[in-house]
Design a protein around this motif. Structure first.
Motif, PDB file in Angstrom:
ATOM      1  N   LEU A 160       0.820  -1.210   0.000  1.00 43.02           N
ATOM      2  CA  LEU A 160       0.000   0.000   0.000  1.00 43.02           C
ATOM      3  C   LEU A 160       0.852   1.258   0.000  1.00 43.02           C
ATOM      4  N   LYS A 161       1.971   1.211   0.704  1.00 42.89           N
ATOM      5  CA  LYS A 161       2.873   2.363   0.712  1.00 42.89           C
ATOM      6  C   LYS A 161       3.439   2.631  -0.682  1.00 42.89           C
ATOM      7  N   GLU A 162       3.476   1.598  -1.513  1.00 41.67           N
ATOM      8  CA  GLU A 162       3.976   1.728  -2.884  1.00 41.67           C
ATOM      9  C   GLU A 162       2.845   1.936  -3.887  1.00 41.67           C
ATOM     10  N   GLY A 163       1.631   2.107  -3.384  1.00 37.60           N
ATOM     11  CA  GLY A 163       0.500   2.362  -4.274  1.00 37.60           C
ATOM     12  C   GLY A 163      -0.090   1.130  -4.916  1.00 37.60           C
ATOM     13  N   GLU A 209      -2.696  -1.775  -4.490  1.00 37.35           N
ATOM     14  CA  GLU A 209      -3.859  -2.163  -3.704  1.00 37.35           C
ATOM     15  C   GLU A 209      -3.810  -3.667  -3.426  1.00 37.35           C
ATOM     16  N   LYS A 224       5.392  -3.125 -12.114  1.00 33.11           N
ATOM     17  CA  LYS A 224       4.160  -2.373 -12.362  1.00 33.11           C
ATOM     18  C   LYS A 224       4.038  -1.895 -13.812  1.00 33.11           C
ATOM     19  N   VAL A 259       6.652  -3.870  -7.273  1.00 36.22           N
ATOM     20  CA  VAL A 259       6.734  -2.467  -7.696  1.00 36.22           C
ATOM     21  C   VAL A 259       7.497  -2.375  -9.016  1.00 36.22           C
ATOM     22  N   ASP A 313      -5.687   1.734   4.528  1.00 37.54           N
ATOM     23  CA  ASP A 313      -6.858   1.296   3.761  1.00 37.54           C
ATOM     24  C   ASP A 313      -7.748   0.482   4.691  1.00 37.54           C
TER      25      ASP A 313
END
Length: 390
Positions: A27-30, A32, A315, A312, A122
């Protein structure tokens, strides 16, 4: 209409310390994610308690260190003793700062903090009361089936499923990933007692002839005692632990308040791979090491950071390179797991019953009064796992 897109990038099975931290990293890396955890509340007892500097540095990266420092107790020194004399001590003060200590924090507190941090990121990320049932891997996603609150066959699809569901991982079993290793003859009994010693915030390791006794400080005036036993004790009792301590150290725990007792054996198992298709493993689902030295939970957190970095990286990349990236993750963490297991085996060997304890004690004393003393401190704090040296 055929489904071509997953509901969410990542589903994590298991919401213990490892699964929760995995979700926080993502979540810290975006990225979900959802965590499926069958327990409604954190574990009720202390269980794993040592948070090593390498883990605190990971916590720094994601900004969750402060609540742990407020709740935990910093152990800056360990003392090695026989039943009647001091052999030497290890100070962590000269280890790399700022975390030149081991933080004692009971697992129920660790899980509580991680749950709160995750919910702040979240509020929908953690699904409690959710029991994983199965997964079905498709070409473009993996579909996970679980039950929640007596409602069966709930489904969620994701790009990847991460098994953080412990040594008996159902995710690993359903992925047909072989889990090989061995069980040691070593067994122990442990309990948390009110601290009546004079050690204060220091850890103490006793090496009597009949086998290891460790005692570590805990927050709130408690201390954990771990005692080597000749055989597994299926029903641990306070009387048994206190008798062993009395016989070996002539120290009285009989009238001291205790809050937890358990027995455990030792084993080392390693998954043949930590990545297979869209299934990834971390923590005890990937590797089980001896709890002596308290490194298993921390090893799982190292998995999480490495795996989160891999996800990450992927992505905005060609999905065709995912296999290569995850293979590198698997091989890296397998190497580290083997190194942690080797260190734990040394600790266990030193703590076994000795026919001639003088030789063992002389070795320990010499080591703690040599230039290698600092290196020993680094090993106890899980430093150097990525180097060639043990």
């Amino acid at each position: 209409m055929t489904k071509t897109k997953p509901d969410i990038p990542v589903v994590i099975v298991g919401g213990g310390p490892v699964g929760l931290f995995m979700a926080i990293c993502l979540l810290k890396e975006g990225i979900e994610c959802r965590v499926l955890e069958k327990r409604k509340e954190p574990v009720p007892d202390s269980r794993s308690l040592g948070i090593h500097p390498v883990s605190l540095e990971l916590f720094d990266e994601v900004g969750i260190t402060e609540p742990f420092l407020r709740a935990g107790l910093k152990i800056r020194k360990g003392i090695a003793l026989t039943e009647d004399k001091k052999l030497g001590e290890i100070s962590f003060e000269n280890c790399p700062k700022p975390h030149n200590y081991i933080l004692a924090c009971p697992q129920f507190t660790t899980e509580k903090i991680l749950r709160e941090e995750l919910m702040n990121l979240d509020e929908h990320a953690l699904i409690t009361g959710a029991t994983f049932q199965s997964f079905l891997e498709q070409e473009q996603f993996v579909e996970v089936t679980y039950s929640k609150d007596q409602q069966t066959n709930q489904r969620i699809s994701s790009n990847y499923v991460v098994g953080c569901d412990g040594k008996n991982s159902l995710v690993r079993q359903q992925a047909s990933i072989h889990f090989s290793g061995k069980r040691y003859d070593d067994t122990y009994i442990m309990g948390d007692f009110e601290d009546t010693t004079k050690f204060g915030p220091d850890a103490a390791v006793f090496l009597p002839k009949e086998g290891l006794i460790e005692c570590f400080p805990l927050p709130n005036g408690m201390r954990r005692w771990v005692v080597k036993t000749d055989a597994y004790i299926p029903e641990p009792r306070k009387l048994k632990l206190a008798t062993l301590v009395q016989d070996r150290l002539d120290y009285d725990l009989f009238g001291v308040k205790s809050t937890m007792l358990s027995s455990f054996g030792v084993q080392h198992f390693l998954a043949e791979t930590l990545a297979k298709g869209r299934v990834l493993l971390a923590g005890d689902a990937a590797h089980v090491v001896s709890p002596i030295g308290g490194q298993g939970m921390n090893l799982g957190w190292l998995d999480c950071r490495k795996l989160a970095d891999s996800l990450v990286f992927l992505k905005d990349k060609d999905p065709g390179i995912a296999g290569q990236v995850f293979q590198e993750y698997s091989e890296s963490q397998q190497r580290i797991s083997k190194k942690v297991a080797q260190r734990a085996e040394i600790n266990m060997a030193l703590g076994r019953k000795q026919k001639v304890p003088f030789l063992r004690n002389l070795f320990v004393k010499s080591l703690l009064h040599s230039p290698l003393k600092r290196k020993v401190a680094e090993l106890f704090t899980m430093r150097g796992l990525y180097s060639w040296w043990i």
